[in-house]
Write a protein that holds these residues in place. Structure first.
Motif, PDB file in Angstrom:
ATOM      1  N   ALA A 192      -0.055  35.382 -30.310  1.00 48.46           N
ATOM      2  CA  ALA A 192      -1.325  35.454 -31.036  1.00 48.46           C
ATOM      3  C   ALA A 192      -1.956  36.841 -30.913  1.00 48.46           C
ATOM      4  O   ALA A 192      -2.466  37.385 -31.899  1.00 48.46           O
ATOM      5  N   ASP A 193      -1.941  37.415 -29.718  1.00 42.00           N
ATOM      6  CA  ASP A 193      -2.540  38.744 -29.527  1.00 42.00           C
ATOM      7  C   ASP A 193      -1.839  39.794 -30.383  1.00 42.00           C
ATOM      8  O   ASP A 193      -2.477  40.706 -30.915  1.00 42.00           O
ATOM      9  N   TYR A 194      -0.528  39.667 -30.507  1.00 45.03           N
ATOM     10  CA  TYR A 194       0.233  40.611 -31.331  1.00 45.03           C
ATOM     11  C   TYR A 194      -0.163  40.463 -32.798  1.00 45.03           C
ATOM     12  O   TYR A 194      -0.355  41.465 -33.502  1.00 45.03           O
ATOM     13  N   LEU A 195      -0.283  39.237 -33.268  1.00 37.61           N
ATOM     14  CA  LEU A 195      -0.658  39.010 -34.665  1.00 37.61           C
ATOM     15  C   LEU A 195      -2.042  39.573 -34.964  1.00 37.61           C
ATOM     16  O   LEU A 195      -2.256  40.173 -36.026  1.00 37.61           O
ATOM     17  N   VAL A 196      -2.988  39.389 -34.044  1.00 36.68           N
ATOM     18  CA  VAL A 196      -4.322  39.930 -34.242  1.00 36.68           C
ATOM     19  C   VAL A 196      -4.280  41.445 -34.354  1.00 36.68           C
ATOM     20  O   VAL A 196      -4.901  42.048 -35.245  1.00 36.68           O
ATOM     21  N   LYS A 197      -3.523  42.076 -33.468  1.00 34.31           N
ATOM     22  CA  LYS A 197      -3.418  43.540 -33.505  1.00 34.31           C
ATOM     23  C   LYS A 197      -2.833  44.017 -34.826  1.00 34.31           C
ATOM     24  O   LYS A 197      -3.306  44.993 -35.423  1.00 34.31           O
TER      25      LYS A 197
ATOM     26  N   ASP B 177     -12.971  39.523 -37.435  1.00 38.27           N
ATOM     27  CA  ASP B 177     -12.214  39.467 -36.182  1.00 38.27           C
ATOM     28  C   ASP B 177     -11.964  38.019 -35.767  1.00 38.27           C
ATOM     29  O   ASP B 177     -10.880  37.688 -35.277  1.00 38.27           O
ATOM     30  N   GLN B 178     -12.962  37.152 -35.982  1.00 37.38           N
ATOM     31  CA  GLN B 178     -12.792  35.752 -35.601  1.00 37.38           C
ATOM     32  C   GLN B 178     -11.761  35.058 -36.485  1.00 37.38           C
ATOM     33  O   GLN B 178     -10.978  34.230 -36.011  1.00 37.38           O
ATOM     34  N   ASP B 179     -11.748  35.389 -37.782  1.00 36.36           N
ATOM     35  CA  ASP B 179     -10.728  34.836 -38.677  1.00 36.36           C
ATOM     36  C   ASP B 179      -9.334  35.178 -38.178  1.00 36.36           C
ATOM     37  O   ASP B 179      -8.421  34.346 -38.190  1.00 36.36           O
ATOM     38  N   MET B 180      -9.159  36.424 -37.756  1.00 39.02           N
ATOM     39  CA  MET B 180      -7.852  36.877 -37.264  1.00 39.02           C
ATOM     40  C   MET B 180      -7.437  36.086 -36.028  1.00 39.02           C
ATOM     41  O   MET B 180      -6.285  35.664 -35.906  1.00 39.02           O
ATOM     42  N   ILE B 181      -8.380  35.892 -35.132  1.00 41.58           N
ATOM     43  CA  ILE B 181      -8.095  35.135 -33.915  1.00 41.58           C
ATOM     44  C   ILE B 181      -7.699  33.700 -34.258  1.00 41.58           C
ATOM     45  O   ILE B 181      -6.749  33.140 -33.704  1.00 41.58           O
TER      46      ILE B 181
ATOM     47  N   ALA C 145      -3.913  32.154 -33.801  1.00 42.76           N
ATOM     48  CA  ALA C 145      -3.722  31.032 -32.879  1.00 42.76           C
ATOM     49  C   ALA C 145      -2.952  29.899 -33.552  1.00 42.76           C
ATOM     50  O   ALA C 145      -2.115  29.237 -32.921  1.00 42.76           O
ATOM     51  N   TRP C 146      -3.239  29.684 -34.838  1.00 42.25           N
ATOM     52  CA  TRP C 146      -2.522  28.628 -35.567  1.00 42.25           C
ATOM     53  C   TRP C 146      -1.034  28.942 -35.637  1.00 42.25           C
ATOM     54  O   TRP C 146      -0.196  28.110 -35.304  1.00 42.25           O
ATOM     55  N   PHE C 147      -0.700  30.152 -36.078  1.00 39.08           N
ATOM     56  CA  PHE C 147       0.717  30.494 -36.200  1.00 39.08           C
ATOM     57  C   PHE C 147       1.410  30.497 -34.836  1.00 39.08           C
ATOM     58  O   PHE C 147       2.563  30.065 -34.715  1.00 39.08           O
ATOM     59  N   ALA C 148       0.722  30.965 -33.814  1.00 32.53           N
ATOM     60  CA  ALA C 148       1.321  31.006 -32.472  1.00 32.53           C
ATOM     61  C   ALA C 148       1.638  29.600 -31.967  1.00 32.53           C
ATOM     62  O   ALA C 148       2.572  29.414 -31.174  1.00 32.53           O
ATOM     63  N   SER C 149       0.884  28.614 -32.431  1.00 30.92           N
ATOM     64  CA  SER C 149       1.078  27.240 -31.965  1.00 30.92           C
ATOM     65  C   SER C 149       2.216  26.510 -32.675  1.00 30.92           C
ATOM     66  O   SER C 149       2.592  25.396 -32.275  1.00 30.92           O
ATOM     67  N   GLN C 150       2.763  27.119 -33.716  1.00 30.84           N
ATOM     68  CA  GLN C 150       3.805  26.468 -34.502  1.00 30.84           C
ATOM     69  C   GLN C 150       5.203  26.726 -33.922  1.00 30.84           C
ATOM     70  O   GLN C 150       5.437  27.731 -33.255  1.00 30.84           O
ATOM     71  N   THR C 151       6.108  25.831 -34.189  1.00 28.71           N
ATOM     72  CA  THR C 151       7.470  25.941 -33.671  1.00 28.71           C
ATOM     73  C   THR C 151       8.337  26.759 -34.622  1.00 28.71           C
ATOM     74  O   THR C 151       8.481  26.391 -35.798  1.00 28.71           O
ATOM     75  N   PRO C 152       8.892  27.879 -34.155  1.00 31.15           N
ATOM     76  CA  PRO C 152       9.726  28.692 -35.047  1.00 31.15           C
ATOM     77  C   PRO C 152      11.089  28.045 -35.299  1.00 31.15           C
ATOM     78  O   PRO C 152      11.671  27.446 -34.401  1.00 31.15           O
ATOM     79  N   LYS C 153      11.531  28.149 -36.530  1.00 33.55           N
ATOM     80  CA  LYS C 153      12.869  27.663 -36.850  1.00 33.55           C
ATOM     81  C   LYS C 153      13.892  28.698 -36.392  1.00 33.55           C
ATOM     82  O   LYS C 153      13.660  29.899 -36.537  1.00 33.55           O
ATOM     83  N   PRO C 154      14.998  28.268 -35.820  1.00 29.70           N
ATOM     84  CA  PRO C 154      15.983  29.231 -35.311  1.00 29.70           C
ATOM     85  C   PRO C 154      16.640  30.031 -36.423  1.00 29.70           C
ATOM     86  O   PRO C 154      16.762  29.560 -37.557  1.00 29.70           O
ATOM     87  N   GLY C 155      17.025  31.247 -36.088  1.00 32.28           N
ATOM     88  CA  GLY C 155      17.766  32.080 -37.030  1.00 32.28           C
ATOM     89  C   GLY C 155      19.216  32.188 -36.583  1.00 32.28           C
ATOM     90  O   GLY C 155      19.650  31.492 -35.657  1.00 32.28           O
TER      91      GLY C 155
ATOM     92  N   PRO D 207       3.303  40.044 -25.286  1.00 33.22           N
ATOM     93  CA  PRO D 207       2.099  39.929 -26.125  1.00 33.22           C
ATOM     94  C   PRO D 207       1.410  41.271 -26.372  1.00 33.22           C
ATOM     95  O   PRO D 207       1.413  42.147 -25.516  1.00 33.22           O
ATOM     96  N   ILE D 208       0.840  41.406 -27.556  1.00 34.28           N
ATOM     97  CA  ILE D 208       0.111  42.570 -28.079  1.00 34.28           C
ATOM     98  C   ILE D 208       1.067  43.681 -28.495  1.00 34.28           C
ATOM     99  O   ILE D 208       1.113  44.079 -29.650  1.00 34.28           O
ATOM    100  N   GLN D 209       1.872  44.210 -27.563  1.00 33.88           N
ATOM    101  CA  GLN D 209       2.671  45.389 -27.878  1.00 33.88           C
ATOM    102  C   GLN D 209       3.987  45.091 -28.574  1.00 33.88           C
ATOM    103  O   GLN D 209       4.349  45.745 -29.543  1.00 33.88           O
ATOM    104  N   TYR D 210       4.728  44.127 -28.067  1.00 35.29           N
ATOM    105  CA  TYR D 210       6.084  43.909 -28.561  1.00 35.29           C
ATOM    106  C   TYR D 210       6.269  42.473 -29.024  1.00 35.29           C
ATOM    107  O   TYR D 210       6.095  41.530 -28.251  1.00 35.29           O
ATOM    108  N   PRO D 211       6.635  42.285 -30.279  1.00 35.03           N
ATOM    109  CA  PRO D 211       6.698  40.940 -30.847  1.00 35.03           C
ATOM    110  C   PRO D 211       7.912  40.147 -30.405  1.00 35.03           C
ATOM    111  O   PRO D 211       8.923  40.694 -29.958  1.00 35.03           O
ATOM    112  N   ARG D 212       7.796  38.860 -30.548  1.00 40.88           N
ATOM    113  CA  ARG D 212       8.952  37.980 -30.432  1.00 40.88           C
ATOM    114  C   ARG D 212       9.873  38.301 -31.606  1.00 40.88           C
ATOM    115  O   ARG D 212       9.446  38.309 -32.768  1.00 40.88           O
ATOM    116  N   LEU D 213      11.154  38.564 -31.325  1.00 37.93           N
ATOM    117  CA  LEU D 213      12.115  38.869 -32.383  1.00 37.93           C
ATOM    118  C   LEU D 213      13.222  37.829 -32.490  1.00 37.93           C
ATOM    119  O   LEU D 213      13.988  37.856 -33.457  1.00 37.93           O
TER     120      LEU D 213
END
Length: 224
Positions: A77-82, A112-116, A120-130, A169-175
């Motif tokens: 979530a912190d990365y997405l906000v940034k 800023d609150q919209d971004m948070i 948070a919504w996207f961070a709470s979702q389960t990613p589909k595997p690649g 979080p914040i600096q380097y995304p989940r890839l």
């Protein structure tokens, strides 16, 4: 109509109907008692923003259907906000750290609150595997991910993004599981100067060849 055209059409339609302004005004409202308090995510409001604004490109749950747009499900979530903030022009009249006309338009309408909330919504979702698509380059991509390229001064990707691509979080995304096409596009953006929000990545991208970029991006797509 391609996906880019669809996203532009969604954005233009949202502007014309006043949807973005009204939606984000609702999502960003806070009581006077809350002013000055640490911002807390409202996942339910984030879901509304995701469903009505983000879904056309990223899907409502953040599992986009193609590599033109990144998967956001399970991202920090912190990365997405940034990143959302980096699509906006910087103070002092400086250009945005990430040049993207579509995302610039959407980010401009977000408080800023919209971004948070939406992060948070996207961070709470389960990613589909690649998955990796080119078995021939997997060993090459793996060697870059795990050990870097010493003679070119390229560090191991795992040092920042983690052995399994979970990121920091914040600096380097989940890839892990991210579309390889999207990873390639971002490394190219760092090379070309259209993305300037991470100095280490700019330096690393300039040291990678096209074949190295494709190999390590395909390997990252298959991590889990």
């Amino acid at each position: 109509m391609n996906r880019l055209g669809k996203c532009l059409k969604v954005f233009e339609s949202a502007i014309a109907s006043g949807l973005i302004a009204s939606l984000f005004m609702m999502a960003g409202q806070a009581s006077a008692a809350d002013q000055g308090a640490p911002a807390k995510p409202d996942v339910a409001r984030g879901q509304v923003i995701a469903a009505q604004v983000c879904a056309a490109c990223h899907a409502a749950d953040g599992n986009s259907t193609g590599g033109a747009y990144p998967k956001l499900a399970g991202q920090h979530a912190d990365y997405l906000v940034k990143q959302l903030k980096d699509f906006k022009p910087q103070p002092g009249g400086k250009p945005a750290a990430r040049a993207n006309p579509i995302m610039a338009g959407f980010a401009a309408a977000l408080s800023d609150q919209d971004m948070i909330n939406v992060a948070a919504w996207f961070a709470s979702q389960t990613p589909k595997p690649g998955y990796a698509r080119d078995a021939k380059t997997v060993p090459f991509g793996q060697s870059i991910w795990r050990g870097g390229i010493a003679d070119k001064g390229v560090p191991a990707c795992a040092a920042c993004h983690g052995p399994t691509g979970q990121g920091i979080p914040i600096q380097y995304p989940r890839l892990s599981g991210q579309w390889s096409e999207y990873i390639v596009a971002q490394l190219n953006a760092f090379q070309q100067g259209t993305r300037n929000n991470n100095d280490p990545m700019r330096t690393i991208a300039h040291r990678l060849s096209d074949d190295e970029i494709k190999a390590v991006a395909d390997y990252a797509a298959g991590l889990h």
